[in-house]
Design a protein around this motif. Structure first.
Motif, PDB file in Angstrom:
ATOM      1  N   SER A  50      47.997 -58.228 -58.305  1.00  0.00           N
ATOM      2  CA  SER A  50      47.176 -57.125 -58.800  1.00  0.00           C
ATOM      3  C   SER A  50      47.383 -56.921 -60.292  1.00  0.00           C
ATOM      4  O   SER A  50      46.437 -56.658 -61.039  1.00  0.00           O
ATOM      5  CB  SER A  50      47.525 -55.832 -58.059  1.00  0.00           C
TER       6      SER A  50
ATOM      7  N   LEU B 293      45.500 -59.536 -62.019  1.00  0.00           N
ATOM      8  CA  LEU B 293      44.078 -59.242 -61.918  1.00  0.00           C
ATOM      9  C   LEU B 293      43.669 -58.153 -62.910  1.00  0.00           C
ATOM     10  O   LEU B 293      42.600 -58.213 -63.518  1.00  0.00           O
ATOM     11  CB  LEU B 293      43.774 -58.790 -60.493  1.00  0.00           C
ATOM     12  N   ALA B 294      44.534 -57.159 -63.060  1.00  0.00           N
ATOM     13  CA  ALA B 294      44.229 -56.056 -63.965  1.00  0.00           C
ATOM     14  C   ALA B 294      44.220 -56.529 -65.413  1.00  0.00           C
ATOM     15  O   ALA B 294      43.522 -55.981 -66.255  1.00  0.00           O
ATOM     16  CB  ALA B 294      45.242 -54.926 -63.785  1.00  0.00           C
TER      17      ALA B 294
ATOM     18  N   VAL C 139      43.271 -59.515 -66.350  1.00  0.00           N
ATOM     19  CA  VAL C 139      42.189 -60.471 -66.585  1.00  0.00           C
ATOM     20  C   VAL C 139      41.035 -59.900 -67.420  1.00  0.00           C
ATOM     21  O   VAL C 139      40.642 -60.505 -68.413  1.00  0.00           O
ATOM     22  CB  VAL C 139      41.687 -61.082 -65.247  1.00  0.00           C
ATOM     23  N   PRO C 140      40.492 -58.740 -67.042  1.00  0.00           N
ATOM     24  CA  PRO C 140      39.361 -58.238 -67.837  1.00  0.00           C
ATOM     25  C   PRO C 140      39.703 -58.096 -69.314  1.00  0.00           C
ATOM     26  O   PRO C 140      38.937 -58.540 -70.173  1.00  0.00           O
ATOM     27  CB  PRO C 140      39.073 -56.869 -67.225  1.00  0.00           C
ATOM     28  N   LEU C 141      40.854 -57.495 -69.611  1.00  0.00           N
ATOM     29  CA  LEU C 141      41.237 -57.317 -71.012  1.00  0.00           C
ATOM     30  C   LEU C 141      41.347 -58.669 -71.697  1.00  0.00           C
ATOM     31  O   LEU C 141      40.830 -58.870 -72.809  1.00  0.00           O
ATOM     32  CB  LEU C 141      42.564 -56.562 -71.111  1.00  0.00           C
TER      33      LEU C 141
ATOM     34  N   MET D 144      39.865 -61.410 -70.909  1.00  0.00           N
ATOM     35  CA  MET D 144      38.558 -62.042 -71.095  1.00  0.00           C
ATOM     36  C   MET D 144      37.774 -61.374 -72.211  1.00  0.00           C
ATOM     37  O   MET D 144      37.098 -62.039 -72.989  1.00  0.00           O
ATOM     38  CB  MET D 144      37.792 -62.031 -69.778  1.00  0.00           C
ATOM     39  N   ILE D 145      37.865 -60.038 -72.257  1.00  0.00           N
ATOM     40  CA  ILE D 145      37.173 -59.340 -73.351  1.00  0.00           C
ATOM     41  C   ILE D 145      37.671 -59.875 -74.687  1.00  0.00           C
ATOM     42  O   ILE D 145      36.887 -60.247 -75.571  1.00  0.00           O
ATOM     43  CB  ILE D 145      37.407 -57.810 -73.264  1.00  0.00           C
TER      44      ILE D 145
END
Lengths: 279, 288
Positions: free
Chosen positions: B25, B28-29, B31-33, B35-36
């Protein structure tokens, strides 16, 4: 424990609240604080019952008694700190130099300037040592730097702290040791030149050596101030105080010259307490 | 005592599974940052150059140019927002701490929470009605006020929370020395909470600096250099929005560069708030 203490008082126990003649040695003392029929309740909880006593001027008076007996509450009556608790209701009179501090039109701020207080847990502000000592003077409107510096040196010297901190007055007060912090709080309280100094278990968080220093300090300060000290430590009461008042369930059970009270208590309850049978 | 009884094995397996799930988790948390950052920097960094910071936008078809006006515009906007929201927000937080149970406090607390949840576009429309329509023009002031309204609940709640953390003994000590209530708050309680409040303000600033919606109908946009508060003013976010919506390749690159600057400034604010907190805290702790 609390439940036990709140059980109806044994009718066999007679509580004497009349004033006792002072012993010759203490006779020369004038009255510093005159309490008459002080009652205090928090909502429905009646905490202090008809307290009447005269506190000697420029002497040390110790308030002792088991937890919850009202001694700290009584101390807080003397500078109206109980006003901060919304539900607190006080009746009776507390006269300092003849002026009732619960009388109508009393300026509470002025009362607190005359009656300094030192708390159980030392509470220096997160400011420099200097700013702590002169805090009371500053809020009283003193701006003159030399006057503040002189007052800081005087108060810190009286609190036996000057030699330890004179080279680092601008250091944070929180960098001091526990005992030093408590002496700083004493210096802060006496900087505004009060008449009375209230101490609420000032040594309870300190080690024996720091305690000893504070006790010596109390001894030396009584030349200038009327001191009322709440303590759980009976030896401390015996060591520092001239008179002792024993409280139980919000009543003043016995009040007299300390040496008499510890050697020859008049009340059975007092005897039981000071010999460690309860409390 | 057998080391590998069935119960024992089961217990270990469950423990392991929970551990793996939690670790996954966390990844996963992140990942967005990640990728941004990856996408923005990949597209934005090549488009960034000195001119971007110093030059004005060029007309369509002319390559190059920058967003100097938008960066200054954003600074002005958040400056106005801070000036409006910080004093009011802190004073409000003080009131909430001092009069915890007053009816006004309950109401204020509730409305701060609601305000915090109001979508930013709604705040933009409100500011349009309140500060644009009456004057019949888009202004930097209106934009700044819209951002200020967004900051307000954040500042109120952080102030209240941090004042609540100040030991009551400070206050008592001050009152026992003959301070009035206001004096005690101003000279002891508020300074003690200041490091945290500063952080809260910086975080709030970073958040509103990245807002587009409240600015669309308030400060609007400006292709020209303007520092006037009574005129429309450019801002990074609106500029990025406009450029990203355009059909022009060059403007797209500018938008990516703008996004990079925005992300960098958020990072900057976060670091600044940490730095500010540490310094102030050290001062308080007494190691300074």
């Amino acid at each position: 424990m609390t439940r036990e203490l709140q059980a109806p008082a044994d009718p066999g126990i007679r509580i004497r609240t009349e004033l006792r003649p002072a012993e010759p040695a203490a006779a020369s003392a004038a009255i510093g604080i005159e309490l008459r029929d002080v009652n205090l309740s928090y909502g429905d909880n009646h905490v202090l019952h008809d307290i009447s006593m005269d506190v000697d001027e420029k002497r040390v008076t110790a308030l002792i008694g088991p937890s919850g007996c009202g001694k700290s509450t009584l101390l807080r009556c003397l500078n109206r700190m109980n006003d901060l608790i919304e539900s607190a209701r006080t009746t009776g009179s507390v006269k300092i130099k003849g002026q009732d501090i619960y009388g109508p039109g009393t300026d509470v701020i002025a009362v607190r300037r005359r009656v300094g207080m030192v708390f159980q847990k030392s509470n220096p502000f997160p400011k420099s040592i200097f700013d702590n000592v002169v805090y009371g003077l500053r809020i009283g409107g003193v701006r003159d730097r030399t006057a503040l510096e002189a007052a800081a040196e005087k108060s810190l010297s009286l609190a036996a702290l000057w030699d330890e901190v004179k080279d680092r007055l601008q250091a944070s007060a929180l960098s001091l040791s526990g005992g030093q912090q408590q002496r700083l709080c004493i210096a802060r309280a006496i900087a505004v030149e009060p008449e009375i100094l209230l101490m609420d278990e000032p040594c309870s968080a300190l080690d024996p050596i720091a305690t000893l220093k504070i006790e010596e300090l109390i001894y030396s300060l009584k030349e200038r101030y009327t001191i009322v000290i709440v303590t759980h430590n009976l030896q401390q009461a015996a060591r520092v105080s001239d008179k002792t008042a024993f409280f139980w369930l919000g009543r003043l059970v016995e009040y007299g010259v300390t040496s008499d009270m510890f050697t020859n208590p008049r009340e059975k309850l007092t005897e039981d307490y000071i010999t460690g049978r309860f409390g | 005592m057998k080391a590998t009884s069935a119960v024992d094995l089961r217990r270990r397996a469950v423990s392991r599974a929970v551990e793996v799930f939690c670790a996954a988790s966390v990844v996963l948390a992140l990942v967005p940052l990640g990728m941004i950052l990856f996408f923005v920097l990949r597209q934005g960094l090549p488009a960034l150059n000195g001119a971007f910071f110093t030059e004005m936008p060029k007309p369509v078809g002319e390559p190059g140019g920058g967003m100097a006006n938008a960066m200054v515009g954003t600074l002005i906007l958040i400056g106005i927002a801070a000036l409006a929201a910080v004093p009011v927000g802190i004073a409000c937080g003080v009131y909430l701490t001092e009069y915890r149970r007053a009816r006004l406090s309950t109401a204020a607390r509730f409305s701060a929470d609601v305000l915090n949840g109001v979508p930013s576009i709604v705040i933009g429309i409100f500011a349009y009605q309140a500060a644009v329509v009456p004057f019949r023009r888009f202004t930097a002031l209106a934009g700044g006020l819209a951002l200020g309204v967004m900051m307000l609940p954040l500042i109120i709640r952080t102030t209240e929370e941090l004042l609540g953390l100040v030991p009551p003994s400070y206050r008592e000590g001050s009152l026992a020395l003959g301070a009035t209530r206001a004096r005690a708050v101003w000279t002891v309680v508020l300074p003690a909470a200041l490091p945290g409040i500063v952080t809260g303000v910086l975080v709030a600033l970073a958040r509103v600096a990245g807002e587009t919606a409240p600015l669309l109908f308030t400060s609007f946009n400006n292709q020209f250099w303007s520092t006037r508060l009574d005129q429309e003013i450019a801002s990074l976010t609106v500029q990025v929005y406009t450029y990203a919506n355009s059909p022009y390749e060059d403007w797209h690159r500018q938008a990516w560069a703008g996004a990079t600057v925005l992300i960098a400034s958020v990072l900057f604010f976060s670091l600044l708030s940490r730095f500010a907190t540490r310094r102030l805290e050290r001062m308080h702790r007494g190691t300074a």
